[in-house]
Write an enzyme that holds these catalytic residues in place. Structure first.
Site, PDB file in Angstrom:
ATOM      1  N   HIS A 187       0.813  -1.214   0.000  1.00  0.00           N
ATOM      2  CA  HIS A 187       0.000   0.000   0.000  1.00  0.00           C
ATOM      3  C   HIS A 187       0.849   1.269   0.000  1.00  0.00           C
ATOM      4  O   HIS A 187       0.438   2.289  -0.568  1.00  0.00           O
ATOM      5  CB  HIS A 187      -0.962  -0.026   1.185  1.00  0.00           C
ATOM      6  CG  HIS A 187      -2.102  -0.983   0.996  1.00  0.00           C
ATOM      7  ND1 HIS A 187      -2.101  -2.258   1.516  1.00  0.00           N
ATOM      8  CD2 HIS A 187      -3.265  -0.866   0.292  1.00  0.00           C
ATOM      9  CE1 HIS A 187      -3.217  -2.875   1.170  1.00  0.00           C
ATOM     10  NE2 HIS A 187      -3.936  -2.056   0.431  1.00  0.00           N
ATOM     11  N   GLU A 211     -10.615  -2.486   2.849  1.00  0.00           N
ATOM     12  CA  GLU A 211      -9.857  -2.941   4.019  1.00  0.00           C
ATOM     13  C   GLU A 211      -9.385  -1.769   4.871  1.00  0.00           C
ATOM     14  O   GLU A 211      -9.108  -1.917   6.048  1.00  0.00           O
ATOM     15  CB  GLU A 211      -8.624  -3.754   3.592  1.00  0.00           C
ATOM     16  CG  GLU A 211      -8.868  -4.775   2.504  1.00  0.00           C
ATOM     17  CD  GLU A 211      -8.452  -4.231   1.138  1.00  0.00           C
ATOM     18  OE1 GLU A 211      -8.815  -3.071   0.815  1.00  0.00           O
ATOM     19  OE2 GLU A 211      -7.775  -4.955   0.402  1.00  0.00           O
ATOM     20  N   ASP A 302      -8.059   1.303  -5.861  1.00  0.00           N
ATOM     21  CA  ASP A 302      -7.635   0.114  -5.120  1.00  0.00           C
ATOM     22  C   ASP A 302      -8.620  -1.008  -5.411  1.00  0.00           C
ATOM     23  O   ASP A 302      -9.356  -1.469  -4.546  1.00  0.00           O
ATOM     24  CB  ASP A 302      -7.579   0.422  -3.628  1.00  0.00           C
ATOM     25  CG  ASP A 302      -6.929  -0.701  -2.827  1.00  0.00           C
ATOM     26  OD1 ASP A 302      -6.473  -1.674  -3.448  1.00  0.00           O
ATOM     27  OD2 ASP A 302      -6.901  -0.598  -1.589  1.00  0.00           O
TER      28      ASP A 302
END
Length: 632
Positions: A187, A211, A302
């Site tokens: 990330h 998430e 994402d």
């Protein structure tokens, strides 16, 4: 057996270590090793995976440890396979069981794990969510594991997996999304290169990212005033909060809420991102008045890998709205899956054809000014992972190609500190960003397999059939001689050739390769120093700037703000506006389209060579003067 039953056939191979049964009167004697292996087969439509806990309960009967009442750990291994032939497109509900899915090939099929345990397996209204814990056979305890278990020097458990913590994997629709051990490098690599490609990102958006890890990385930036996450799956967010809390943990970031989801700058919108952007930023959108912000500075996608065929990457109306939502110098970034290898076919066929289609759409979009591809090998996947940053302004190139010390300084200025004193970023820094600046060769190789072959691909290396003509240590050894004349009372130097030079030959390659690269910022800083009063003697700086102005030229790549200053014998070559007397020029001719492509790994990899190398543009006879154009 009817063919439909073969299609639905399942096989489960299960092995467990179990203790010998003490009485032969009640059960057959187990093998002394305490191992039982079962091979289960079913022709029904239901998978066999749910029976694994029952098998462990029925056959994995623990025995006491030697000289102790404590029970031994039951070690079980299993492999699940689908048998027969099937069409994944027509059996989407069970496609996650197919060996083409990451979930099947990483979890269900292998026997290499010491243990694998299901944490979550559920179908939300939008996708299948699977979370598994894994521990490899050779796993050893981490420092935290050792502290928790109270390990001392010489403890044999240092060399076993007994007290080692498992890794936790997240799969969506059977595709691997993240691993606990490596999600932070992943990330950080996804978010921060794009964030630092923008001068001051205030308003940022996340598409997907349920998430919470992408939000976590964005909230580390001091400049960020708002984070808008558009995640369609509300259940994914709730599951992440319960089972993946480390991904949305912002408790150690100074001034940020304990949960990244709860920070005052975070807004979560549970809607379809494609429709949301069309409605709020598309030309026909009916919710433009409800925009959370007028525009975003950075957007992080994402979501799924483009090769998985999401409509997000082919819906031109959505991409138009995405670009429209960005500020004039906006940036967006995403991960684009496994990188190419040099053995891959041309990019519009095979596994990566959907990605190539997506790239083509971006390359031809009028709002695309620059595209940079980079790879990261520490993201936890079996191969390096590829990422893409796209800019609406070519000026982002100057930030992208900053020196590593500049990136480190930006990190110091812009990234929040931690409450614990630990580094806020564990992977991304100036040195790692420096590696992102060079597009790996395989991307260039496969790019040049496009049909027709891109123009610049013919210049991927110096032509070995062409001659090199160097200056030499003295005029007798070299191919050139320098003459000095007096013009208007001033000395003027010029260069003449000592031998015939065929057209296309390289002129003083060693000299021009030694050119110094200076950014506009450096040059402007020197000029500012001169302008400051009471600085004393500045003649040296003035003379240097005069030299730069005379012997330097800007890079052909728009937005880099780089200048190359020649320092060798090539500085003596006379410049002329008369095209008839000019006989040398830039090695790489102008692009036939009249402008450079916004995406070309050839230009990205060979920028300096294209900017400095000089070739003979015509046959030059011995004794002739070497003349170059004024504009280079």
């Amino acid at each position: 057996m009817p063919i439909i039953e073969i299609i639905k056939a399942h096989t489960l191979i299960y092995t467990t270590r179990t203790p010998p049964v003490p009485s032969i009167n009640t059960h057959p004697q187990w093998p002394e090793e305490g191992v039982i292996t079962l091979d289960l087969f079913t022709c029904g439509s239901n998978p066999l995976l749910p029976v694994v806990p029952d098998l462990e309960r029925l056959f994995g009967i623990p025995r006491n440890k030697p000289n102790s009442s404590e029970k031994e750990e039951i070690i079980s291994q299993w492999s699940h396979e689908l048998r027969g032939f099937r069409n994944s497109e027509s059996n989407k509900e069970t496609a996650y069981l197919d060996n083409k899915s990451d979930l099947a090939s990483w979890v269900f099929s292998p026997l290499l794990f010491g243990s694998k345990k299901e944490v979550v397996s559920i179908n939300s209204p939008h996708q299948r969510i699977d979370i598994w814990d894994f521990k490899e056979k050779e796993a050893t305890p981490s420092h935290d594991d050792a502290v928790k278990a109270g390990l001392k020097e010489g403890d044999p458990r240092w060399l076993t997996s007994e007290v080692a913590s498992p890794d936790r994997y997240l799969f969506l629709d059977g595709h691997i999304q993240s691993m606990k051990e490596s999600e932070r490098p992943f990330h950080e690599t996804l978010v921060h290169p794009a964030m630092f490609a923008h001068a001051k990102p205030k308003h940022v958006a996340v598409i997907g990212g349920g998430e919470g890890a992408t939000i976590r990385e964005l909230l580390k930036h001091k400049t960020v005033e708002s984070v808008t996450m558009i995640e369609i799956d509300e259940l994914m967010v709730e599951i992440a909060k319960e089972h993946l809390p480390y991904m949305s943990d912002c408790s150690d970031i100074d001034g940020v809420s304990k949960s990244c989801f709860d920070d005052e700058r975070t807004t979560i919108i549970h809607e379809n991102a494609i429709l949301w952007f069309k409605d709020h930023y598309g030309p026909k959108g009916n919710k433009q008045k409800d925009r959370p912000v007028p525009s975003f500075d950075v957007i992080i996608l994402d979501g799924f890998d483009p090769k998985d065929g999401s409509e997000m990457y082919t819906d031109t109306a959505f991409l138009d709205a995405l670009y429209a939502s960005l500020s004039k110098d906006g940036v967006f970034a995403l991960h684009v899956g496994n990188p190419f290898s040099i053995h891959d076919p041309k990019p519009d066929i095979g596994l990566y054809a959907p990605r190539e289609k997506f790239f083509n759409i971006l390359e031809n979009h009028p709002s695309t000014a620059a595209m940079m591809v980079y790879e990261e090998a520490h993201a936890g996947f079996e191969e390096p992972h590829a990422f893409l940053t796209v800019c609406k302004s070519a000026e982002c190139r100057s930030r992208w190609y900053s020196e590593s010390v500049v990136i480190d300084d930006e990190i110091y200025e812009r990234i929040k500190s931690s409450n614990s004193g630990d580094p806020t970023l564990i992977h991304y820094d100036g040195a790692s960003h420096r590696t992102f600046q060079i597009t790996p060769r395989a991307w260039e190789t496969v790019y040049c397999r496009r049909e027709p072959e891109p123009f610049e691909c013919a210049y991927r290396g110096l032509d070995v059939n062409k001659e090199l003509f160097e200056m030499g240590d003295d005029e007798e050894d070299g191919s050139f001689m320098v003459k000095t004349d007096t013009v208007d009372g001033k000395e003027a130097k010029s260069v003449f050739t000592n031998e015939d030079i065929p057209k296309g030959s390289y002129i003083m390659p060693s000299d021009v390769a030694a050119s110094v690269a200076l950014s506009d910022d450096v040059i402007n800083g020197l000029k500012d120093n001169i302008a400051v009063k009471e600085t004393g003697e500045v003649t040296v700086i003035e003379n240097f700037l005069d030299f730069v102005d005379k012997n330097g030229h800007a890079s052909m790549v728009t937005g880099t703000k780089l200048n190359y200053v020649e320092v060798g014998g090539s500085t003596f070559i006379r410049k002329s506006k008369n095209g008839k007397e000019v006989n040398v020029g830039r090695w790489l001719p102008d692009h036939p389209s009249g402008k450079l492509p916004v995406w070309s790994p050839v230009y990205e990899r060979r920028m300096m060579a294209f900017d400095v190398f000089i070739v003979a543009t015509k046959d030059i006879k011995a004794g002739e003067e070497i003349v170059r154009p004024v504009q280079f």
